[in-house]
Design a protein around this motif. Structure first.
Motif, short mmCIF file in Angstrom:
data_model
loop_
_atom_site.label_atom_id
_atom_site.label_comp_id
_atom_site.label_asym_id
_atom_site.label_seq_id
_atom_site.Cartn_x
_atom_site.Cartn_y
_atom_site.Cartn_z
N MET A 1 0.74 -0.89 0.41
CA MET A 1 -0.01 -0.13 -0.06
C MET A 1 1.29 1.12 -0.09
SD MET A 1 -3.23 1.74 2.82
CE MET A 1 -2.04 1.28 4.22
N ARG A 2 1.59 1.56 0.62
CA ARG A 2 2.62 2.43 0.87
C ARG A 2 3.07 2.37 0.02
NH1 ARG A 2 5.90 3.78 6.26
NH2 ARG A 2 3.58 4.27 6.89
N GLN A 3 4.23 1.82 -0.97
CA GLN A 3 4.87 1.46 -1.94
C GLN A 3 3.52 1.96 -3.02
OE1 GLN A 3 5.53 -2.45 -2.36
NE2 GLN A 3 7.93 -2.06 -1.13
N ALA A 4 2.15 1.62 -3.80
CA ALA A 4 1.39 1.95 -4.34
C ALA A 4 1.49 3.70 -4.45
CB ALA A 4 0.64 0.86 -4.59
N ILE B 1 -3.93 9.81 -5.36
CA ILE B 1 -2.89 10.67 -4.16
C ILE B 1 -4.06 11.89 -3.53
CG2 ILE B 1 -1.11 13.34 -4.71
CD1 ILE B 1 0.20 10.20 -4.42
N THR B 2 -5.15 12.64 -4.45
CA THR B 2 -5.93 12.57 -3.96
C THR B 2 -7.52 11.87 -3.26
OG1 THR B 2 -6.90 14.11 -6.13
CG2 THR B 2 -8.78 13.17 -4.49
N ALA B 3 -7.11 10.77 -3.14
CA ALA B 3 -7.65 9.97 -1.62
C ALA B 3 -6.76 9.26 -0.51
CB ALA B 3 -7.73 7.80 -2.29
N TRP B 4 -5.37 10.21 -0.50
CA TRP B 4 -4.66 9.74 0.15
C TRP B 4 -4.89 10.80 1.18
CZ3 TRP B 4 0.05 13.25 0.05
CH2 TRP B 4 0.94 13.47 1.06
N LEU B 5 -4.84 11.86 0.37
CA LEU B 5 -4.93 13.74 0.45
C LEU B 5 -6.96 13.25 1.30
CD1 LEU B 5 -3.95 15.97 -2.55
CD2 LEU B 5 -2.97 15.39 0.18
N PHE B 6 -7.68 13.05 1.06
CA PHE B 6 -9.47 13.27 1.63
C PHE B 6 -8.96 12.54 2.30
CE2 PHE B 6 -11.25 13.82 -2.40
CZ PHE B 6 -11.67 15.45 -2.23
N SER B 7 -7.95 11.17 2.81
CA SER B 7 -7.95 10.17 4.60
C SER B 7 -7.80 10.66 5.21
CB SER B 7 -7.63 9.07 3.70
OG SER B 7 -6.11 9.14 2.73
N GLU B 8 -5.99 11.39 4.71
CA GLU B 8 -5.59 11.97 6.07
C GLU B 8 -6.05 13.15 6.35
OE1 GLU B 8 -2.04 11.63 6.63
OE2 GLU B 8 -2.84 9.76 6.33
N SER B 9 -7.40 13.92 5.44
CA SER B 9 -7.79 15.25 6.05
C SER B 9 -8.62 14.87 7.45
CB SER B 9 -9.17 15.55 5.54
OG SER B 9 -10.28 14.75 5.41
N LEU C 1 -4.09 -2.57 -3.74
CA LEU C 1 -3.90 -2.13 -2.76
C LEU C 1 -5.88 -3.25 -2.10
CD1 LEU C 1 -4.72 1.59 -4.01
CD2 LEU C 1 -3.53 0.54 -2.37
N THR C 2 -6.51 -4.06 -2.98
CA THR C 2 -6.95 -5.19 -3.28
C THR C 2 -6.30 -6.22 -1.76
OG1 THR C 2 -8.00 -5.84 -5.29
CG2 THR C 2 -8.60 -3.99 -4.49
N THR D 1 4.76 9.23 11.65
CA THR D 1 5.50 10.23 10.88
C THR D 1 3.99 11.06 10.11
OG1 THR D 1 7.36 9.51 10.46
CG2 THR D 1 7.08 11.86 9.68
N ALA D 2 3.49 12.65 10.63
CA ALA D 2 2.70 13.68 10.43
C ALA D 2 2.59 13.72 8.84
CB ALA D 2 2.75 14.61 10.76
N PHE D 3 1.76 13.35 7.88
CA PHE D 3 1.63 13.89 6.45
C PHE D 3 2.65 13.18 5.11
CE2 PHE D 3 0.50 16.36 3.03
CZ PHE D 3 -0.62 16.72 3.20
N ALA D 4 2.63 11.82 6.10
CA ALA D 4 4.27 10.96 4.93
C ALA D 4 3.38 9.94 3.91
CB ALA D 4 4.93 9.65 6.42
N VAL D 5 4.11 10.38 2.82
CA VAL D 5 3.21 9.71 1.92
C VAL D 5 3.71 7.87 1.69
CG1 VAL D 5 3.71 9.48 -1.18
CG2 VAL D 5 3.84 11.51 0.49
#
Length: 383
Positions: free
Chosen positions: A77-80, A132-140, A360-361, A379-383
C-alpha cells in the motif's frame, strides 16, 4: 503451481491477489488484441502501410502492459502511494512542457515524442491523480491541522487546467466526474457538494462558449446537423452486425470508419461478432467495476476505500463514454475503450491503474492502521 508453504514475493502475491479480477483484466487485454485484428487492417491499408502494422504495435505494447499490471500489483500500500506520487509529479511536469515541445494532431497538442513513440502524459496522470487525491481526503481526518481538502481541490484545479490547455475537455470531464465522486464518498458537507456541482455547470457553460470544437460536438449531437459521418458509420456498423455479427473480417461498414481501431472499435466488435459478444464485453467491464467496489465496501482503511473506488469508477466511466459515443447516446469524444482500443499510452496507463487496484485489494495482514486512527509513532503527513 505456487505452494503456500513457500515464502517469497511471487508466492505471497499469488495467494493474496484477487485472481478473478486479474483474470478479467488479462481477458480484456487479449480480447483487445483479437479485436485489433478485425478493426485495424482497413485503417492501415488506407494509410498505405502494412495491413498488420497496428496489430503488431498493439501486441508490442501489450507485453509491457502485462508487465506493468503484474509489477504494479506486487506493490504494498505504501509503495503504491509513493509510485503514484512519482508518476503524478512526472506527468504534471510533462503536461507543463507540452505547450512548448508537444506534438499536435487534430487540433490538439497532447503528446510528447520519445524517440519514435508518442507518449500522452494525461493518460498516466489520471490513475496517479486518483490515488494521491484519495490519500489527501483520507489524511484530512487523520491530520486535521493540515489543509488536505484544500490541497485536493488545488490539485484537481491544476490537473484540470493543464488538460483544458491542450485542449482535452473529454479527459477533463472524466477527471471531474471521478474527483466529484470521490469528493462525495469522502463525506464532504452537502454545501461543498452543491458548490462543486454549481462550479461544474459553470465550467461546462464557459467551455461551450469558449471552445468551438466542444460546442460543435454538442450541437451536432443535439441537432444531428453538420459533420456526423463517423458517428453515423459507427451506428450503421452496429445495425449491420445484428445479434450474431457478420463474422471475423467480414464487416463492410468498418472499412469506411477512420477511427475503427481506436474510438469506434466497439462498433466493429458489434458488426463482426454481434450484439451477444458485445454484451459479454460490457459485462466484463461491469464485473471489474463491481468487483472493485465490492472490495472497497469491505475495506476499513479510508485511503484504500477511496483509491480503489476512484480507480474502478475512472475505468468504468471511460468505458461507458466510449460505448455511449458508439451508440450515439453521448456526444462524439476521442476516448479509448480501456484495454481494447489501439494506443500505447492508453494501454500502459490503464494497466498501471488496474495494477494499483490489484495491489490495494490484495489480502494482507493488519500491519497498518485500518480506519481513522493514526498509528503510534507515525510521521505526520508521510506519503
Amino acid at each position: 503451481m505456487v505452494s503456500r508453504a513457500r515464502k517469497g514475493v511471487i508466492s505471497d502475491w499469488w495467494w493474496t491477489v484477487d485472481k478473478l479480477l486479474l483474470a478479467a483484466l488479462l481477458g480484456l487485454m487479449f480480447m483487445g488484441l483479437l479485436l485489433s485484428l478485425s478493426a485495424s487492417p482497413p485503417v492501415a491499408k488506407r494509410l498505405g502501410i502494412d495491413a498488420f502494422h497496428f496489430v503488431e504495435r498493439h501486441a508490442m505494447f501489450m507485453l509491457p502492459a502485462i508487465g506493468v499490471l503484474i509489477g504494479t500489483s506486487l506493490l504494498t500500500m505504501r509503495q503504491a502511494r509513493r509510485v503514484a506520487f512519482i508518476v503524478l509529479g512526472a506527468s504534471i511536469v510533462a503536461l507543463l512542457l507540452i505547450p512548448f515541445i508537444g506534438f499536435s494532431a487534430k487540433g490538439a497538442t497532447r503528446w510528447l515524442a520519445v524517440g519514435s513513440f508518442l507518449i500522452q502524459p494525461s493518460e498516466f496522470m489520471k490513475p496517479a491523480f486518483v490515488v494521491i487525491t484519495a490519500w489527501l481526503f483520507s489524511e484530512s481526518v487523520r491530520q486535521p491541522d493540515i489543509p488536505c481538502n484544500a490541497l485536493a481541490i488545488g490539485l484537481f484545479g491544476l490537473c484540470a487546467g493543464l488538460l483544458v490547455m491542450q485542449p482535452d475537455l473529454g479527459q477533463t470531464l472524466l477527471l471531474s466526474f471521478v474527483w466529484g465522486a470521490m469528493f462525495f464518498m469522502a463525506g464532504m458537507p452537502w454545501l461543498w457538494v452543491a458548490l462543486l456541482g454549481g462550479t461544474a455547470l459553470t465550467g461546462l457553460t464557459v467551455a461551450y462558449f469558449s471552445f468551438s470544437h466542444f460546442s460543435g460536438r454538442i450541437d451536432r449531437f443535439l441537432t444531428g446537423a453538420g459533420d456526423t459521418f463517423q458517428v453515423d458509420r459507427g451506428l450503421a456498423a452496429i445495425n449491420n452486425g445484428g445479434w450474431l455479427g457478420t463474422g471475423p473480417g467480414e464487416g463492410r461498414i468498418k472499412n469506411g470508419l477512420p477511427d475503427s481501431h481506436t474510438d469506434f472499435i466497439f462498433s466493429v466488435t458489434v458488426e463482426e461478432f454481434g450484439i451477444v459478444l458485445a454484451m459479454g464485453l460490457v459485462l466484463i467491464f461491469a464485473f471489474i467495476v463491481m468487483r472493485g467496489l465490492w472490495h472497497a465496501l469491505r475495506e476499513h482503511d479510508r485511503f484504500v476505500q477511496l483509491a480503489v473506488s476512484g480507480l474502478v469508477l475512472q475505468f468504468g466511466f471511460q468505458a461507458m463514454i466510449n460505448i455511449g459515443v458508439n451508440l450515439r447516446l453521448l456526444p462524439a469524444k476521442g476516448m479509448t475503450l480501456p484495454f481494447i482500443s489501439y494506443g500505447g499510452s492508453s494501454l500502459l496507463a490503464v494497466a498501471f491503474g488496474m495494477g494499483l487496484v490489484l495491489a490495494l485489494t490484495r489480502k494482507r495482514a493488519d500491519s497498518y492502521s485500518r480506519g481513522w486512527a493514526k498509528p503510534a509513532g507515525a510521521t505526520a503527513f508521510a506519503v
